[in-house]
Scaffold this motif. Structure first.
Motif, short mmCIF file in Angstrom:
data_model
loop_
_atom_site.label_atom_id
_atom_site.label_comp_id
_atom_site.label_asym_id
_atom_site.label_seq_id
_atom_site.Cartn_x
_atom_site.Cartn_y
_atom_site.Cartn_z
N GLY A 1 -56.83 -36.04 74.33
CA GLY A 1 -57.51 -35.83 73.08
C GLY A 1 -58.85 -35.62 73.77
N SER A 2 -60.18 -34.98 73.23
CA SER A 2 -61.37 -35.03 73.07
C SER A 2 -62.56 -35.88 74.51
N SER A 3 -61.54 -37.03 74.43
CA SER A 3 -62.25 -38.04 75.14
C SER A 3 -62.28 -38.14 76.71
N LEU A 4 -61.24 -37.67 77.07
CA LEU A 4 -60.57 -38.72 77.97
C LEU A 4 -59.89 -37.40 78.96
N ASN A 5 -60.04 -37.65 80.34
CA ASN A 5 -58.81 -36.69 80.85
C ASN A 5 -57.95 -37.60 81.69
N ILE A 6 -56.76 -37.39 81.05
CA ILE A 6 -55.60 -38.60 82.27
C ILE A 6 -54.55 -37.64 83.03
N VAL A 7 -54.18 -37.74 84.12
CA VAL A 7 -53.26 -37.68 84.83
C VAL A 7 -52.19 -37.13 84.76
N PRO A 8 -51.11 -36.01 84.34
CA PRO A 8 -50.20 -36.16 83.39
C PRO A 8 -49.39 -37.50 84.02
N SER A 9 -48.79 -37.40 82.70
CA SER A 9 -47.49 -38.67 83.06
C SER A 9 -46.93 -38.69 81.54
N THR A 10 -45.92 -40.22 81.92
CA THR A 10 -44.68 -40.55 80.95
C THR A 10 -45.86 -42.41 80.76
N ILE A 11 -45.46 -42.56 79.64
CA ILE A 11 -45.95 -43.45 79.33
C ILE A 11 -44.57 -44.36 79.23
N VAL A 12 -44.25 -45.56 79.45
CA VAL A 12 -43.03 -47.54 79.06
C VAL A 12 -43.85 -47.61 78.45
N MET A 13 -43.15 -48.41 77.56
CA MET A 13 -43.61 -50.63 76.98
C MET A 13 -43.09 -50.62 77.90
N PRO A 14 -43.24 -52.56 78.27
CA PRO A 14 -43.24 -53.65 78.35
C PRO A 14 -41.70 -54.02 77.53
N SER A 15 -40.84 -54.55 77.83
CA SER A 15 -39.51 -54.60 76.75
C SER A 15 -39.43 -55.84 77.82
N GLY A 16 -39.02 -57.04 76.56
CA GLY A 16 -38.32 -58.52 76.66
C GLY A 16 -36.16 -58.31 77.15
N ASP A 17 -36.29 -56.27 76.92
CA ASP A 17 -34.41 -56.46 76.64
C ASP A 17 -34.44 -55.21 78.19
N PRO A 18 -33.94 -56.02 78.82
CA PRO A 18 -33.90 -55.35 80.11
C PRO A 18 -33.25 -53.65 80.25
N LEU B 1 -35.10 -48.68 69.96
CA LEU B 1 -34.78 -47.05 70.69
C LEU B 1 -34.85 -47.37 71.36
N THR B 2 -34.42 -46.41 72.47
CA THR B 2 -35.24 -45.56 73.85
C THR B 2 -36.69 -44.91 73.80
N CYS B 3 -37.76 -45.59 74.28
CA CYS B 3 -38.48 -44.62 73.95
C CYS B 3 -39.34 -44.32 75.22
N VAL B 4 -39.97 -43.42 74.74
CA VAL B 4 -41.26 -42.77 76.42
C VAL B 4 -42.25 -41.68 75.35
N SER B 5 -43.50 -42.07 75.98
CA SER B 5 -44.28 -41.01 75.68
C SER B 5 -45.15 -40.23 76.54
N THR B 6 -45.60 -39.41 76.05
CA THR B 6 -46.53 -38.48 77.74
C THR B 6 -48.04 -38.97 77.42
N GLU B 7 -48.55 -38.50 78.30
CA GLU B 7 -49.76 -37.57 77.98
C GLU B 7 -50.08 -36.60 79.04
N MET B 8 -50.30 -35.80 78.40
CA MET B 8 -50.73 -34.55 78.98
C MET B 8 -51.39 -33.54 79.23
N ALA B 9 -52.69 -34.42 80.51
CA ALA B 9 -54.20 -33.97 80.90
C ALA B 9 -54.89 -34.31 79.43
N GLY B 10 -55.79 -33.58 79.11
CA GLY B 10 -56.49 -34.18 77.93
C GLY B 10 -57.75 -32.86 78.01
#
Length: 363
Positions: free
Chosen positions: A172-189, A228-237
């Motif tokens: 977004g407008s306020s951050l520059n981020i290394v292009p990446s995927t984001i995974v949330m921790p889960s108690g379910d391996p 759900l199986t989930c994945v997010s991204t951060e595409m630069a900024g």
């Protein structure tokens, strides 16, 4: 819109023990649509939310949505525009809506390319209607403000139907981020492994595991809680469309859909490695936070390796030139994952984020 019923869950993409939290005041929901979520074929239209400001007594706010359904298979939810100043995701999802046919789908795609439509139209992180951040109001409230109501619709109508969720973000407008995927921790391996597999398939330069400092009000946390199986991204900024990040987003989205088996003409999905390495944002110490109001000068570059105790940057006081700059130090070691785009800061602003250099692994 048919709002009853739920697609059968895929055992490969959904954990059966998910604890999904419904939105508040379901009985007060007022949205309507020209799209039926459970009808076969391809539909593209809008969900309408009654909204009555000063200049539109019986008005609505419309949010674009598309559904492509064909035969048996998983239901995949794709989201863009949760923040209105993050552009690569909405662009890529709009292309999918325009180019995909129903017979190219095996199962169902539910695409919400500009879910926070007022914010997308305004190019703002938050909605100009109620100034709320959609990714901080889940599970939503059907009797709340407009942002609460849209979140409640996603939470109660879309997430329960889905087996997997791809959420496309950028800095977004306020951050520059290394292009990446984001995974949330889960108690379910098993769920965590599926999420890491999807992140690996996307193919971004980094995969980062983070829990947003424990905040549970995100769309992806609601989807994770539903199993759900989930994945997010951060595409630069930077509030721009980064061409390289846009191409990565196009290709990565296709690779994830191939992996999840929702496309009839699926290409060869990348094989998951037996060990999945990822970086980790370990907690509050990973954040470099402004201590005073002024102008922040970074002392490290995006992607640079740093150590705890190194200089992260200085806050300059332009109208008090006699005052020495305030120095900010890194409290964690790793690589610089995100840098604030705006020079002006005030106390509490995040100036940098470090992703832990120690790669964690899971079998």
């Amino acid at each position: 819109m048919t709002m009853n019923g739920q697609a059968a869950a895929s055992h490969e993409l959904r954990s059966m023990s998910g604890q999904h939290r419904p939105a508040a005041n379901r009985e007060l929901a007022t949205y309507f649509s020209d799209v039926e979520l459970d009808r076969p074929g391809k539909q593209a239209g809008y969900v309408y939310f009654p909204h009555s400001p000063h200049d539109d007594a019986w008005g609505t706010v419309r949010v674009p949505i598309a559904v492509l359904s064909n035969g048996s298979g998983p239901t995949v939810l794709l989201e863009g525009g949760n923040h209105g100043d993050e552009y690569e995701g909405p662009i890529v999802l709009g292309e999918l809506i325009r180019t995909l046919r129903a017979d190219q789908v095996r199962g169902r795609l539910i695409i919400i390319p500009a879910i926070n439509a007022p914010a997308v139209d305004a190019g703002r992180r938050t909605s100009p209607v109620d100034d709320k951040n959609m990714n901080r109001v889940f599970p939503g409230d059907h009797a709340g403000t407009l942002t609460d109501q849209i979140a409640a619709f996603v939470n109660d109508e879309l997430i329960p139907r889905a087996d997997a969720f791809l959420s496309l973000h950028s800095g977004g407008s306020s951050l520059n981020i290394v292009p990446s995927t984001i995974v949330m921790p889960s108690g379910d391996p098993a769920q965590f492994r599926r999420c890491l597999d999807a992140a690996a398939a996307f193919g971004a330069p980094m995969c980062v595991v983070m829990d947003n400092l424990g905040d549970r009000r995100l769309c992806v946390t609601a989807a994770m809680a539903a199993g759900l199986t989930c994945v997010s991204t951060e595409m630069a900024g930077g509030g721009l469309v980064n061409p390289e990040a846009a191409e990565l987003c196009r290709a990565g989205t296709r690779r994830v859909l191939d992996l999840w088996g929702v496309l009839a003409d699926a290409r060869q999905a990348p094989a998951a490695a037996p060990e999945r390495a990822y970086s980790e944002i370990s907690g509050a110490q990973a954040y470099v936070i402004a201590s005073e109001q002024g102008i922040f000068e970074p002392a490290a570059r995006l992607g640079q390796a740093v150590r705890a105790g190194d200089l992260a940057g200085r806050i300059h006081f332009l109208t008090a030139p006699h005052k020495a700059p305030a120095e900010l130090l890194f409290r964690d070691s790793g690589v610089v994952y995100a840098i604030r785009q705006f020079g002006r800061v005030q106390p509490g602003n995040t100036c940098m984020v470090v992703a832990g250099e120690k790669a964690a692994k899971t079998a």
